[in-house]
Design a protein around this motif. Sequence first.
Motif, short mmCIF file in Angstrom:
data_model
loop_
_atom_site.label_atom_id
_atom_site.label_comp_id
_atom_site.label_asym_id
_atom_site.label_seq_id
_atom_site.Cartn_x
_atom_site.Cartn_y
_atom_site.Cartn_z
N PRO A 250 -15.64 3.25 8.78
CA PRO A 250 -15.35 3.81 7.46
C PRO A 250 -14.00 4.52 7.37
CG PRO A 250 -17.62 4.27 8.08
CD PRO A 250 -16.95 3.68 9.30
N ASP A 251 -13.49 5.03 8.48
CA ASP A 251 -12.19 5.71 8.46
C ASP A 251 -11.05 4.75 8.19
OD1 ASP A 251 -13.17 8.26 8.95
OD2 ASP A 251 -13.16 7.99 11.11
N PHE A 252 -11.32 3.45 8.31
CA PHE A 252 -10.28 2.45 8.11
C PHE A 252 -10.63 1.50 6.95
CE2 PHE A 252 -9.92 3.37 12.75
CZ PHE A 252 -8.70 4.03 12.68
N ALA A 253 -11.61 1.88 6.13
CA ALA A 253 -11.98 1.08 4.96
C ALA A 253 -11.79 1.95 3.73
CB ALA A 253 -13.42 0.61 5.08
N LEU A 254 -10.64 1.79 3.07
CA LEU A 254 -10.22 2.70 2.02
C LEU A 254 -10.01 1.99 0.69
CD1 LEU A 254 -7.46 4.45 4.16
CD2 LEU A 254 -9.81 5.24 3.86
N VAL A 263 -8.52 -0.14 -7.85
CA VAL A 263 -7.27 -0.83 -8.14
C VAL A 263 -6.55 -1.28 -6.87
CG1 VAL A 263 -6.96 0.35 -10.34
CG2 VAL A 263 -5.96 1.35 -8.26
N ALA A 264 -7.08 -0.91 -5.71
CA ALA A 264 -6.46 -1.31 -4.44
C ALA A 264 -7.44 -1.03 -3.32
CB ALA A 264 -5.16 -0.56 -4.20
N PHE A 265 -7.28 -1.75 -2.22
CA PHE A 265 -8.02 -1.38 -1.03
C PHE A 265 -7.24 -1.75 0.22
CE2 PHE A 265 -9.69 -5.74 -1.49
CZ PHE A 265 -9.75 -6.19 -0.18
N GLY A 266 -7.49 -0.99 1.25
CA GLY A 266 -6.90 -1.24 2.56
C GLY A 266 -8.02 -1.28 3.59
N LEU A 267 -8.02 -2.32 4.41
CA LEU A 267 -9.08 -2.49 5.40
C LEU A 267 -8.48 -2.82 6.76
CD1 LEU A 267 -12.06 -2.80 6.22
CD2 LEU A 267 -11.93 -5.19 5.47
N ALA A 268 -8.76 -1.97 7.72
CA ALA A 268 -8.39 -2.23 9.11
C ALA A 268 -9.67 -2.33 9.92
CB ALA A 268 -7.49 -1.14 9.64
N LYS A 315 4.01 -0.27 -6.41
CA LYS A 315 5.19 0.60 -6.36
C LYS A 315 4.93 1.99 -6.93
CE LYS A 315 8.51 -3.23 -6.55
NZ LYS A 315 9.70 -3.79 -7.21
N MET A 316 3.66 2.41 -6.91
CA MET A 316 3.30 3.76 -7.34
C MET A 316 3.09 4.68 -6.15
SD MET A 316 0.61 2.95 -10.45
CE MET A 316 0.34 4.69 -10.78
N GLY A 317 3.14 4.11 -4.95
CA GLY A 317 2.89 4.89 -3.74
C GLY A 317 1.52 4.64 -3.15
N ILE A 318 0.71 3.79 -3.80
CA ILE A 318 -0.63 3.52 -3.28
C ILE A 318 -0.56 2.86 -1.91
CG2 ILE A 318 -2.75 2.20 -3.65
CD1 ILE A 318 -2.33 2.57 -6.66
N GLU A 319 0.34 1.87 -1.77
CA GLU A 319 0.48 1.17 -0.49
C GLU A 319 0.80 2.15 0.63
OE1 GLU A 319 2.17 -1.69 -3.71
OE2 GLU A 319 2.18 0.45 -3.28
N ALA A 320 1.75 3.07 0.34
CA ALA A 320 2.18 4.04 1.36
C ALA A 320 1.04 4.97 1.76
CB ALA A 320 3.37 4.84 0.85
N VAL A 321 0.23 5.38 0.78
CA VAL A 321 -0.89 6.28 1.09
C VAL A 321 -1.96 5.56 1.91
CG1 VAL A 321 -2.78 7.64 0.10
CG2 VAL A 321 -0.50 7.75 -0.92
N LEU A 322 -2.24 4.30 1.57
CA LEU A 322 -3.23 3.54 2.35
C LEU A 322 -2.74 3.34 3.79
CD1 LEU A 322 -4.30 0.86 -0.29
CD2 LEU A 322 -5.65 2.80 0.51
N GLY A 324 -0.43 5.13 5.33
CA GLY A 324 -0.32 6.44 5.96
C GLY A 324 -1.66 6.97 6.44
N THR A 325 -2.70 6.77 5.64
CA THR A 325 -4.03 7.24 6.02
C THR A 325 -4.56 6.46 7.21
OG1 THR A 325 -4.48 7.80 3.70
CG2 THR A 325 -6.36 7.67 5.18
N ILE A 326 -4.35 5.15 7.21
CA ILE A 326 -4.78 4.32 8.34
C ILE A 326 -4.04 4.75 9.62
CG2 ILE A 326 -4.67 1.99 9.33
CD1 ILE A 326 -5.31 0.94 6.49
N ILE A 327 -2.71 4.97 9.51
CA ILE A 327 -1.93 5.40 10.68
C ILE A 327 -2.41 6.76 11.18
CG2 ILE A 327 0.37 6.15 11.43
CD1 ILE A 327 1.53 4.00 9.59
#
Length: 372
Positions: A250-254, A263-268, A315-322, A324-327
């Motif tokens: 869950p720490d890598f499923a955002l 509106v977005a998701f990041g999954l590692a 380009k709102m910063g969502i990619e960077a936050v996802l 950054g949180t994963i890192i």
Amino acid sequence: MKKILSVSSKNELAAFIDFPHDLYKDDPYYVPELFIAQRDLLTKHPFHKHNQLQCFLAYDGDKVVGRIAAILNNAHNQYNKANDGFFGFFDCINDQETANMLFDIATKWLKGKGVIGKIMGPVNFSTNEPCGLLVEGFDSSPFLMQTYNFPYYAQLIEGFGFQKDVDLIAWHWDGNNYDDKSVKLLNALTERLKRNNIIIRKVNLKNFKEETIKLREVYNSAWDQNTGFVPLTDEEFNYLAADLKLILDPDFALVAEQDGKIVAFGLALPNYNEIFKKIKRGRLLPTGIFKLLLGKKKIQSLRIYALGVVEGYRKMGIEAVLYGTIIKNYTEKGLKHAEAGWTLENNTMINEAIKAIKGDPYKKYRLYQKQI
């Protein structure tokens, strides 16, 4: 005497799945696929309800020397207004004659189904599943759900007349060798998103069914411009999600959410290939299951499997936050390696963003095409 046989029985299907284990038995980087997972993929996956696939085996006498699957992806053709076919699950000894026989039978099968456009691959159904031929980066094992093959495969494929369509890039970080700018800016970027009513949260596993419905919409929207993309049906996405739920952390499923809308998701994903590599011939029984259960907490690497943002929120910063949180979570858990990918070679925006955080383009996969 060489011959090609259509796979039709359980024993032939088992031979089809097992052939790579024999072909790569002396390769230190090979990772066997789990037998049960490959069997279900080839027989029970929802893909088969609206598409067609035929597996073939090449024999030299009584010995299997190659395999291929011819794939008619009706959803791809409808979505892209095309009449194309695919090949996948390709493995072969280093022999052009054998490879030609396999490609020839796959081509004839597709023609028999009315395909008159291109044959493309390798894809193990579509680009939603493992795909691409490894053409650079043979000095390490593949990460979870990535392909692996001998270097000579490119010669065999090109020897039949296939040409490059597009390359896919996998990116690597070793230990703490990354630019932590996105981590340092995390709080500021998160606050900026909140002012637009956008929050970043973990996927809710307790309400996973409802989450899956929303995530499918994002998936089918965020990747719709990718080469070879095919929208997943509800059933196909649920099948994928159920598999991923078994192994995700869950720490890598955002997800990024605005007023209840994802509106977005990041999954590692933890790199379970570290364990699968030790499971002989992909069999969980009798001892493989214990290796799997005992090895989960020892995994030292992570694959950033998917990161997508729907149009209008980029380009709102969502990619960077996802990222950054994963890192940040990757660092806190003490993991030693990470891979992101794949990304299309011509996706300049995402590739430059990954370079900016010191991603190393260490592997390259290739999709081929040939006019039928």
